[in-house]
Design a protein around this motif. Structure first.
Motif, PDB file in Angstrom:
ATOM      1  N   GLU A  58       0.840  -1.331  -0.099  1.00 37.80           N
ATOM      2  CA  GLU A  58      -0.082  -0.042   0.028  1.00 37.80           C
ATOM      3  C   GLU A  58       0.862   1.155   0.005  1.00 37.80           C
ATOM      4  O   GLU A  58       0.431   2.440   0.239  1.00 37.80           O
ATOM      5  CB  GLU A  58      -0.752   0.122   1.006  1.00 37.80           C
ATOM      6  CG  GLU A  58      -1.842  -1.301   1.129  1.00 37.80           C
ATOM      7  CD  GLU A  58      -2.731  -1.327   0.209  1.00 37.80           C
ATOM      8  OE1 GLU A  58      -3.111  -0.329  -0.290  1.00 37.80           O
ATOM      9  OE2 GLU A  58      -2.654  -2.311  -0.322  1.00 37.80           O
ATOM     10  N   VAL A  59       1.954   1.295  -0.450  1.00 37.07           N
ATOM     11  CA  VAL A  59       2.960   2.264  -0.343  1.00 37.07           C
ATOM     12  C   VAL A  59       2.487   3.424  -1.234  1.00 37.07           C
ATOM     13  O   VAL A  59       2.679   4.405  -0.895  1.00 37.07           O
ATOM     14  CB  VAL A  59       4.454   2.009  -0.506  1.00 37.07           C
ATOM     15  CG1 VAL A  59       4.821   1.423  -1.881  1.00 37.07           C
ATOM     16  CG2 VAL A  59       5.481   2.952  -0.318  1.00 37.07           C
ATOM     17  N   VAL A  60       1.877   3.112  -2.356  1.00 38.08           N
ATOM     18  CA  VAL A  60       1.785   4.125  -3.544  1.00 38.08           C
ATOM     19  C   VAL A  60       0.464   4.892  -2.902  1.00 38.08           C
ATOM     20  O   VAL A  60       0.416   6.197  -2.674  1.00 38.08           O
ATOM     21  CB  VAL A  60       1.447   3.340  -4.756  1.00 38.08           C
ATOM     22  CG1 VAL A  60       0.985   4.744  -5.625  1.00 38.08           C
ATOM     23  CG2 VAL A  60       3.129   3.097  -5.386  1.00 38.08           C
ATOM     24  N   PRO A  61      -0.670   4.198  -2.453  1.00 42.52           N
ATOM     25  CA  PRO A  61      -1.814   4.787  -1.843  1.00 42.52           C
ATOM     26  C   PRO A  61      -1.280   5.822  -0.662  1.00 42.52           C
ATOM     27  O   PRO A  61      -1.921   6.998  -0.392  1.00 42.52           O
ATOM     28  CB  PRO A  61      -2.645   3.868  -1.478  1.00 42.52           C
ATOM     29  CG  PRO A  61      -2.496   2.561  -2.400  1.00 42.52           C
ATOM     30  CD  PRO A  61      -0.972   2.759  -2.666  1.00 42.52           C
ATOM     31  N   ALA A  62      -0.532   5.319  -0.018  1.00 39.32           N
ATOM     32  CA  ALA A  62      -0.044   5.912   1.262  1.00 39.32           C
ATOM     33  C   ALA A  62       0.829   7.255   0.853  1.00 39.32           C
ATOM     34  O   ALA A  62       0.429   8.235   1.494  1.00 39.32           O
ATOM     35  CB  ALA A  62       1.051   5.109   2.135  1.00 39.32           C
TER      36      ALA A  62
END
Length: 442
Positions: free
Chosen positions: A108-112
């Motif tokens: 979920e790094v990109v949405p974060a």
């Protein structure tokens, strides 16, 4: 799109996680930067295994927070074991941090990042027992070697270890997925592949019929032409069977170097720590391995000051090390980790544990000196790792040296050689404990 900086701390497995996050970020169109200054978001991938690792992670967070206060970086996102372990405390104790992702939320790094850039606070803790999601990587190692992570989590439940609480149950990656990634790494120039997991020897036991798949994986890796060395880390001693020994002995590409963490040799201590086996079993295993695998170099780690270790038990450990003469030993004082059974037991004072670790290091230094002296005059294959500008000399490693863990070989070369090249080196001396030599014709 944003500029994203990464700081990766801890073990090789954590490094692979960070490389996967970097890939996801780049695929989303953001720029992955080599330096954190000037970045819109800095991601600090932390280790939370023992006190020293926690302190290092906190220091990096505070240093990055200072840069943020000066306006040199934007948002701070903390990921990895420290955030998983202290998920209720990080944002409260360090208000400079803008978001945290647990070990089950790397994907979920990109949405974060998008939420942080929109001014939101991120707190995301996915399941630590979820299957690994396959993903590309941006290598942060030199091009000629890479780590191949074959599993996540651990089922061993050693009583001093926090890892299962942070990383979840043992989950092997499917064999085809591992081999697909290995072939991609080979196609991109990797010559030494280093197989890692919390417990590589258990690979495959949670898949299909529960059969150990490590021997099969190793044989398939050895079929990949571009790989010259295949290296194994983190084999549990009680999981080393006949098929694995035969595979290691018979495959020339598998370097005769095994990392087998034993932690101690006293039967009572091993039992208290929920470790299987005892000192006699370990001696027998070492004898069998050395007889079956000529030229074998063994690395291990031991913990001093464990619960149950008095003077007698420590003396037993010292005598064990003097007798078996393992070529590589790392000694660590016991770190009582909150939430583990061992932290509730009686154990020696920390200063005693530290003194004992130093005593083990003294014993081991003599063993290492003798080992190095025996190598002088021999010609060894060396993988060139780079050129040291200060010493104006090339350096590399033999099969007996894993990167960033063991020593190096200083290489005298009359002509330029390349990083990632294999050369034959005649060992003729020692420099500050490291081997040195000169190139000879093969």
């Amino acid at each position: 799109m944003a500029k994203i900086g990464f700081i990766s701390l801890g073990c090789a497995k954590n490094q692979v996680d960070c490389e996967r996050m970097m890939y996801r970020v780049q695929e989303a169109g953001h720029t992955v930067c080599a330096q954190v200054v000037g970045c819109d978001v800095v991601i600090i991938n932390t280790c939370g295994f023992i006190d020293s690792a926690k302190s290092e992670a906190i220091d990096f967070i505070l240093q990055t927070a200072a840069l943020k206060q000066e306006g040199l970086v934007g948002k701070i996102l903390v990921t990895g074991c420290l955030s998983q372990r202290y998920q209720q405390d990080i944002l409260k104790e360090m208000p400079e941090v803008d978001g945290i992702l647990g070990t089950g939320s790397y994907t979920e790094v990109v949405p974060a990042i998008e939420k942080l850039l929109a001014g939101e606070t991120v707190v995301d803790f996915g399941s630590i027992d979820a299957p690994e999601e396959e993903c590309g990587r941006i290598l942060t190692t030199p091009e000629h070697y890479a780590f191949l992570k074959i599993a996540e989590g651990c089922d061993n439940r050693c009583s001093y270890c926090i890892i299962p609480y942070l990383r979840g149950k043992f989950r092997s990656r499917p064999l085809d997925d591992v081999l697909y990634e290995a072939r991609l790494l080979a196609a991109n120039g990797v010559k030494e592949i280093i197989v890692v997991a919390q417990d590589t020897s258990r690979y495959g036991t949670d898949l299909g019929d529960g059969k150990r798949l490590l021997p099969q994986l190793l044989r398939e890796l050895c079929k990949i032409d571009e790989f010259h060395w295949v290296r194994l880390h983190y084999l549990y001693p009680d999981e080393i069977d006949e098929e694995l020994i035969d595979t290691i002995a018979s495959e020339p590409k598998i370097v005769k170097y095994l990392d087998i963490p034993i932690q101690h040799c006293n039967s009572n201590i091993l039992s208290l720590m929920n470790r299987r086996g005892n000192g006699e079993y370990l001696k027998e295993l070492i004898t069998v391995l050395r007889n079956r695998i000529p030229g074998l170099v063994l690395r291990t780690s031991v913990i001093t000051g464990l619960p149950g270790e008095g003077e007698e038990e420590f003396a037993e450990l010292c005598e064990f090390l003097k007798e078996v003469k393992l070529e590589r030993v790392g000694a660590f004082p016991f770190s009582p980790e909150e939430g583990t059974p061992a932290a509730q037991m009686d154990y020696p004072p920390s200063e005693v544990a530290q003194q004992r670790a130093e005593m083990v290091e003294t014993i081991q230094s003599r063993i290492m000196d003798a080992y190095n002296e025996a190598i002088i005059g021999k010609t060894l294959e060396v993988l060139v790792d780079g050129y040291d500008e200060e010493y104006e000399q090339y350096y590399g490693r033999t099969y007996a040296d894993s990167p960033d863990i063991d020593g190096r070989v200083w290489i005298a070369a009359s002509e330029d050689i390349s990083e990632g090249e294999f050369v034959q080196v005649r060992i003729d001396g020692l420099v500050d404990g490291d081997l040195s030599g000169y190139i000879v014709e093969a």
